[in-house]
Motif scaffolding. Sequence first.
Motif: not given
Length: 237
Positions: A179-194
Amino acid sequence: MSQDPWIQNYDATCRLAQEIAENIHERNRQQRTGGNTAKINMTLRASLQKLKQNITQLRETLIRASSQRRIIQSEADRRQSLLDSLVTKERQLLATFKGEISEAEPARTTLMSSGGGQGGAVNPWLVDETEETRGLNFGEIKQQQQQIIEAQDAGLDALAAVISRQKQMGQEIGNELDEQNEIIDDITNLVDKTDGRIRSETRRVKLVETKSASCGMMVVIVLLLIAIIMVAVWPTS
């Protein structure tokens, strides 16, 4: 208080081995004095055969008792040691009877004690008996063994419960890490989009600045042209 049948048979076999050793000694004495040894030789052959049969019976009984868990392992090992020693003594007696080895008084003394001249065999099993089993009959020893086995089973059950709990904790930790790895992946994608949006907006601002500068120059030029025209057409006083 009744004694364990195996120990009784072992004691009887020890006494038989002692009797054989004494008869061999007597036969050798008669041979040295020129006596007739035919009768004692016949008795010795029968006794040696009986000794071998007794040892075989002791071995089979011990194997059954050990496999059926009627005795604890340490007790089985101790009886096996006694039996191995008895087998060695039987081979020595047979070799001495056949004349393959000479009769040695120390070996005969080691084989069995004279018991102060009374000819009593020393039972090493009774000498080595522990405090936990001393004075107990066969049924009480069996009950003690059963209690030990039950305690061991309880310990194994407790150990199995601990291992099961540790396995469950490991699975829960693994799920939490997923679950923590999935959250980290979501944050990484959000940072890339931003980051992409910021770069796009930066390019737009630069384009607007460039266009604004161009428009400012055009306005200045137009104003200068208007001023020149007005000077040219405006009548001088």
